[in-house]
Design a protein around this motif. Sequence first.
Motif, PDB file in Angstrom:
ATOM      1  N   ASN A 156      -7.010   2.282  -2.316  1.00 22.07           N
ATOM      2  CA  ASN A 156      -7.330   2.311  -0.894  1.00 22.07           C
ATOM      3  C   ASN A 156      -7.649   3.756  -0.528  1.00 22.07           C
ATOM      4  N   LEU A 162     -11.132  -5.182   5.739  1.00 21.00           N
ATOM      5  CA  LEU A 162      -9.714  -4.871   5.947  1.00 21.00           C
ATOM      6  C   LEU A 162      -9.556  -4.316   7.358  1.00 21.00           C
ATOM      7  N   PHE A 190      -9.926   2.146  11.911  1.00 19.27           N
ATOM      8  CA  PHE A 190      -9.472   2.322  13.302  1.00 19.27           C
ATOM      9  C   PHE A 190      -8.620   3.584  13.407  1.00 19.27           C
ATOM     10  N   GLY A 192      -6.750  -2.253   9.853  1.00 18.16           N
ATOM     11  CA  GLY A 192      -5.483  -1.536   9.970  1.00 18.16           C
ATOM     12  C   GLY A 192      -5.341  -1.000  11.383  1.00 18.16           C
ATOM     13  N   ARG A 221      -3.596  -4.625   7.049  1.00 14.10           N
ATOM     14  CA  ARG A 221      -2.659  -3.561   6.653  1.00 14.10           C
ATOM     15  C   ARG A 221      -1.672  -3.342   7.789  1.00 14.10           C
ATOM     16  N   CYS A 257     -10.945  -0.147  -1.673  1.00 13.87           N
ATOM     17  CA  CYS A 257     -11.212  -0.272  -0.242  1.00 13.87           C
ATOM     18  C   CYS A 257     -11.876   1.012   0.234  1.00 13.87           C
ATOM     19  N   ASP A 301       0.855  -1.194   0.000  1.00 14.63           N
ATOM     20  CA  ASP A 301       0.000   0.000   0.000  1.00 14.63           C
ATOM     21  C   ASP A 301       0.891   1.244   0.000  1.00 14.63           C
ATOM     22  N   MET A 359     -13.038   3.135   3.272  1.00 13.99           N
ATOM     23  CA  MET A 359     -12.784   3.218   4.720  1.00 13.99           C
ATOM     24  C   MET A 359     -13.663   4.281   5.361  1.00 13.99           C
ATOM     25  N   PHE A 366      -9.468   6.681  12.931  1.00 15.11           N
ATOM     26  CA  PHE A 366      -9.843   7.807  12.065  1.00 15.11           C
ATOM     27  C   PHE A 366     -11.117   8.465  12.592  1.00 15.11           C
ATOM     28  N   LYS A 368      -0.877   2.034  15.742  1.00 19.07           N
ATOM     29  CA  LYS A 368      -1.781   3.180  15.953  1.00 19.07           C
ATOM     30  C   LYS A 368      -1.827   3.625  17.412  1.00 19.07           C
ATOM     31  N   VAL A 401      -9.129   6.346   2.127  1.00 14.34           N
ATOM     32  CA  VAL A 401      -9.600   6.595   3.497  1.00 14.34           C
ATOM     33  C   VAL A 401     -10.826   7.504   3.509  1.00 14.34           C
ATOM     34  N   ASP A 454     -13.711  -1.184   5.395  1.00 15.19           N
ATOM     35  CA  ASP A 454     -12.765  -1.008   6.500  1.00 15.19           C
ATOM     36  C   ASP A 454     -13.356   0.010   7.480  1.00 15.19           C
ATOM     37  N   ASP A 512      -2.836   4.322  -1.790  1.00 11.94           N
ATOM     38  CA  ASP A 512      -3.537   4.951  -0.666  1.00 11.94           C
ATOM     39  C   ASP A 512      -3.729   6.407  -1.056  1.00 11.94           C
ATOM     40  N   THR A 545      -2.047  10.640   6.561  1.00 12.00           N
ATOM     41  CA  THR A 545      -3.401  10.758   7.108  1.00 12.00           C
ATOM     42  C   THR A 545      -3.386  10.549   8.622  1.00 12.00           C
TER      43      THR A 545
HETATM   44  C1  9MG Z   1      -3.918   4.801   4.811  1.00 16.65           C
HETATM   45  N1  9MG Z   1      -4.361   4.144   6.035  1.00 16.65           N
HETATM   46  C2  9MG Z   1      -3.887   4.369   7.287  1.00 16.65           C
HETATM   47  N2  9MG Z   1      -4.549   3.591   8.165  1.00 16.65           N
HETATM   48  C3  9MG Z   1      -5.434   2.865   7.446  1.00 16.65           C
HETATM   49  C4  9MG Z   1      -6.416   1.911   7.773  1.00 16.65           C
HETATM   50  O1  9MG Z   1      -6.643   1.544   9.021  1.00 16.65           O
HETATM   51  N3  9MG Z   1      -7.152   1.385   6.791  1.00 16.65           N
HETATM   52  C5  9MG Z   1      -6.958   1.761   5.495  1.00 16.65           C
HETATM   53  N4  9MG Z   1      -7.733   1.194   4.559  1.00 16.65           N
HETATM   54  N5  9MG Z   1      -6.046   2.677   5.132  1.00 16.65           N
HETATM   55  C6  9MG Z   1      -5.322   3.213   6.093  1.00 16.65           C
END
Ligand code: 9MG
Length: 282
Positions: A116, A216, A189, A218, A257, A138, A57, A140, A191, A222, A118, A186, A97, A63
């Motif tokens: 991908n 998915l 998590f 990720g 991820r 994807c 990715d 998110m 965000f 974090k 977000v 997704d 991404d 982000t």
């Molecule tokens: C770009 N990015 C950073 N964290 C992510 C996550 O949890 N999922 C996805 N799809 N992209 C992410």
Amino acid sequence: MTILHCGSRTISLQMPVVMGVLNVTPDSFSDGGRYTQRDAALRQAEAMLAEGAQIIDVGAESTRPGAKPVTVAEELDRLLPVVEAIAANVDVIISVDTSTPQAMTEAARLGAGLINDVRALRREGAMAAAASTGLPVCLMHMQGEPDAMQVAPSYQHIVAEVSAFLQERIEACLRAGIRREQLICDPGFGFGKSLAHNLRLLAQFDELQALALPLLVGVSRKSMLGQVLNGAPVMARQAAGLSAMLLAVDRGARIVRTHDVAPTVEALMLWQAQKNYQKDDV
Ligand code: 9MG
């Protein structure tokens, strides 16, 4: 069995697959921007493939919480040479991404196999651009935008709201001509989510299976992990990240991820072995 058609390659999601993270951002929160150079990015992609990643990715817009937006020109400048180099030299599916329509179409032209986003194709022109590539997407969930998303995230019922958001985005994709078989979901998590929101999403991850699409997860490195570990810094979160990842996989995640490909692959080998053991009913 779910098969994604990623341009010239396909990928089966019968077993969980690993998506390695390759940030080409100067302010990347976890690698300090070490891989901004094209050749370093290429070496990192090769290393992740050797460790067992099936998808890489590549992202050029940070982000992480608090990150400022980049211009389209900056994003394209950083992203496209790396996509081109990996596509020409590494036998792997490249995920981009990005939320930027031009990045989606140009990266697809250069050999990317997955988008991908977000922002789940909410940026102007992104839906049409993604549809025109024919690549899997994807979708998110994110509440707010990265620069302020962690200021005061708020939900009445996090799982229901994330599910409803994803369902709405799925329907928007279908209307735009993106086939259902090419979608991944997704919950995003970290965000626009507090620790309590993230833990609830993890505990009830299985409820997202009602979307009937591959999921998915990720969680790698974090801040939710740092919070649970009483302030552990980014590089001291690996074991907790693997634990959270396995909980999500056990509850239905099929793409993982991660920044830490080798230990993730090993953890998934153990998970798969116990699954097979159960199936064999010895
Ligand atoms: C770009 N990015 C950073 N964290 C992510 C996550 O949890 N999922 C996805 N799809 N992209 C992410």
